[in-house]
Design an enzyme around this catalytic site. Structure first.
Site, PDB file in Angstrom:
ATOM      1  CB  ALA A 153     -51.649 130.406 -48.785  1.00 15.21           C
TER       2      ALA A 153
ATOM      3  CB  THR B 240     -59.594 106.397 -37.960  1.00 19.13           C
ATOM      4  OG1 THR B 240     -59.805 104.957 -36.643  1.00 19.13           O
ATOM      5  CG2 THR B 240     -61.052 106.726 -38.194  1.00 19.13           C
TER       6      THR B 240
ATOM      7  CE  LYS C 127     -55.028 122.309 -48.960  1.00 24.79           C
ATOM      8  NZ  LYS C 127     -54.363 121.453 -49.418  1.00 24.79           N
TER       9      LYS C 127
ATOM     10  CG  HIS D  58     -81.588 116.457  -6.162  1.00 28.32           C
ATOM     11  ND1 HIS D  58     -79.887 115.737  -6.221  1.00 28.32           N
ATOM     12  CD2 HIS D  58     -82.308 116.683  -5.957  1.00 28.32           C
ATOM     13  CE1 HIS D  58     -81.121 114.756  -5.666  1.00 28.32           C
ATOM     14  NE2 HIS D  58     -82.348 116.033  -6.019  1.00 28.32           N
TER      15      HIS D  58
ATOM     16  N   GLY E 168     -53.806 122.870 -40.224  1.00 29.71           N
ATOM     17  CA  GLY E 168     -54.576 121.842 -39.979  1.00 29.71           C
ATOM     18  C   GLY E 168     -53.952 120.041 -39.969  1.00 29.71           C
TER      19      GLY E 168
ATOM     20  N   GLY F  70     -54.110 108.073 -37.561  1.00 32.42           N
ATOM     21  CA  GLY F  70     -53.368 109.311 -36.708  1.00 32.42           C
ATOM     22  C   GLY F  70     -54.148 110.271 -37.876  1.00 32.42           C
ATOM     23  NE  ARG F  71     -57.103 114.727 -38.716  1.00 31.13           N
ATOM     24  CZ  ARG F  71     -57.804 114.875 -39.835  1.00 31.13           C
ATOM     25  NH1 ARG F  71     -58.052 113.624 -39.697  1.00 31.13           N
ATOM     26  NH2 ARG F  71     -57.713 115.973 -40.723  1.00 31.13           N
TER      27      ARG F  71
ATOM     28  N   GLY G  55     -63.055 125.127 -41.826  1.00 23.88           N
ATOM     29  CA  GLY G  55     -61.850 123.441 -41.957  1.00 23.88           C
ATOM     30  C   GLY G  55     -62.369 122.041 -41.245  1.00 23.88           C
TER      31      GLY G  55
END
Ligand SMILES: Cc1cc2nc3c(=O)[nH]c(=O)nc-3n(C[C@H](O)[C@H](O)[C@H](O)COP(=O)(O)OP(=O)(O)OC[C@H]3O[C@@H](n4cnc5c(N)ncnc54)[C@H](O)[C@@H]3O)c2cc1C
Length: 470
Positions: free
Chosen positions: A119, A271, A40, A446, A148, A273-274, A45
């Protein structure tokens, strides 16, 4: 168009074109399936458009600005250094556009149809996709849901022009004088560090008793030291309880311990969390089994309780990380194609692009002990590494955790320069069941930062050349 006029037949429909969905779609197409992917919003994403890539671009710009300002430490004097934030944003957007364009080409090149729209499930074999006034129906044999997550809003701090989620903070085209960050997880600390380096006065309010949960305290300590150097103020056990937005500032009140304190800033970045995007998909229509937190329950093959529907990425349990989503996407596509794939999270790295960077893979010492292992550990500091000294980034260490019985590497934690890249060697070692000897016997170039891992391993074996045995 008349609603429901066309129905397109597909082998696989992928919902969501983030790092989970687009990787799943490409893999399914590689395996001979007729695939379509619907989103959408933008292809790529959160990761490409509003997450990993834009944040790392800003982190890189802020790091370069800081290095230019502090060049005198290594004998490089420049004149006035300034930041053109509009230009930084243009550059960041060009990085995003290049990558999203690349993903579109890969999808098309693999014959995946890209569908724009939202959707909604009609039944176990069909979704409707809404785009403006258009509605199309897609009939599929298999569906992979990869929709997501989105930022959580706190009722006391509703998102507005001054109270921002990470999405808006990533598009700021000017540097705030004062920024209040509510939430001391990795997104808050990464973005707080960016704006502190660019000159903002940053304050972090964290509800629990420490920032950056999930990482060992002595690693976080080094990040806190740098934040302090940047002038960032951190308040723990601090719960934001109310807010007031005026024309040019935001005022937030927080309970810190048993006291109330007021903070004023140009912007407040929240911020905390999601939340999984599983509430607007019509999943009731297919009786999808979910957890209390709105996550879709899956088995080791990413199968849900609905036989032909799979779920991957931020909408299933586990860390919300792009590489986890992509990994699960490949597993789901392969299972649909009849391959015996299944998820194994043994070596999934976690990285914070803080300063210094932190990365961890496998078990920490405490986790290994809790799982019943007798462990041996080894540790080596970047301060004693030639490459770290020559790039003037010496804070940090590598710690290796191994099974005492057979020397198998169980986990590695790194805090220091390029920890995000250095952790790859450790991930491979754990995935392959390598022992301490395997790493010690691998010739490391190295001078490189990767030698610190070799030295930590030698220390665990008790024969560190560049460190004295315990
Ligand atoms: C600021 C920030 C920094 C981050 N940094 C990192 C990092 O450094 N490393 C890391 O590994 N992870 C990072 N992440 C996390 C990472 O972005 C996510 O874990 C990852 O994007 C999840 O991928 P996904 O495919 O599950 O979903 P998403 O990337 O969220 O994509 C889901 C897609 O589904 C679409 N969609 C949702 N609902 C529908 C619908 N009904 N119909 C059609 N389309 C729909 C959305 O438009 C979206 O494009 C970061 C996140 C943020 C916010």
């Amino acid at each position: 168009m008349v609603v429901g006029e066309f129905t397109t037949e597909l082998d696989v429909l992928v919902i969501g074109a983030g790092p989970g969905g687009y990787v799943a779609a490409i893999r399914a197409a590689q395996l001979g399936k007729k695939v379509a992917i619907v989103d959408k919003s933008e292809v790529g994403g959160v990761c490409l458009n509003r997450g990993c890539i834009p944040s790392k671009s800003l982190i890189s710009a802020a790091h370069r600005f800081e290095q230019a300002k502090d060049g005198h430490e290594i004998g490089i004097n420049v004149g006035d250094v300034s930041v053109d934030m509009k230009k930084v944003q243009e550059w960041k957007q060009s990085v995003v556009s290049k990558l999203t364009g690349g993903v579109r080409s890969l999808l098309k090149g693999n014959g995946v149809e890209i569908i724009e729209g939202e959707a909604l499930f009609v039944n176990e074999n069909e979704v409707r996709v809404f785009h403006g006034y258009d509605v199309n129906r897609y009939h599929f044999n298999h569906c992979i849901i990869a929709t997501g997550s989105r930022p959580i809003e706190i009722p006391a701090l509703p998102f507005s022009d001054r109270i921002l989620s990470s999405t808006e903070a990533l598009t700021l085209d000017h540097i705030p004088n004062k920024l209040l960050v509510v939430g001391g997880g990795y997104i808050g600390i990464e973005l707080g560090t960016v704006f502190a380096k660019l000159g903002a006065q940053v304050t972090v309010l964290e509800g629990s008793d420490g920032i950056l949960p999930g990482f060992e305290k002595n690693m976080v300590q080094l990040v806190k030291k740098k934040l302090k150097k940047l002038g960032v103020e951190i308040h723990t056990n601090a719960l934001a309880s109310s807010s007031e937005v005026t024309d040019n500032c935001v005022k937030v009140t927080a309970k810190i311990g048993d006291k109330e304190e007021a903070f004023e800033a140009d912007y407040c970045l929240v911020t905390v969390g999601r939340r999984p995007n599983t509430d607007e998909l019509g999943l009731e229509a297919i009786s999808m089994k979910m957890t209390d937190r709105g996550l879709i329950e899956i088995d080791k093959q990413c199968k849900t309780n609905v036989p032909n529907v799979y779920a991957i990425g931020d909408i299933v349990a586990g860390p919300a990380l792009a590489h986890k989503a992509s990994y699960e996407g490949k597993v789901a596509a392969e299972v649909i194609a009849g391959m015996p794939s299944e998820i194994d999270y043994l070596a999934i790295p976690a990285v914070v692009f803080s300063d210094p960077e932190m990365a961890s893979v496998g078990l920490t010492e405490d986790q290994a002990k809790a799982e019943g292992y007798n462990v041996k550990t080894g540790r080596f500091s970047f301060g004693a590494n030639g490459r770290a000294l020559s790039v003037n980034e010496t804070d940090g260490f590598v710690k290796v955790v191994a099974d005492e019985a057979d020397g198998r590497v169980l986990g590695v934690q790194i805090v220091g320069p390029e920890a995000s890249d250095l952790i790859a060697e450790a991930g491979l070692a754990i995935e392959m069941g390598a022992t301490l000897e395997d790493i010690a016997l691998t010739i490391h170039a190295h001078p490189t930062l990767a030698e610190v891992t070799m030295e930590a391993v030698e220390a665990a074996l008790g024969h560190g050349v560049h460190s004295l045995s315990k």
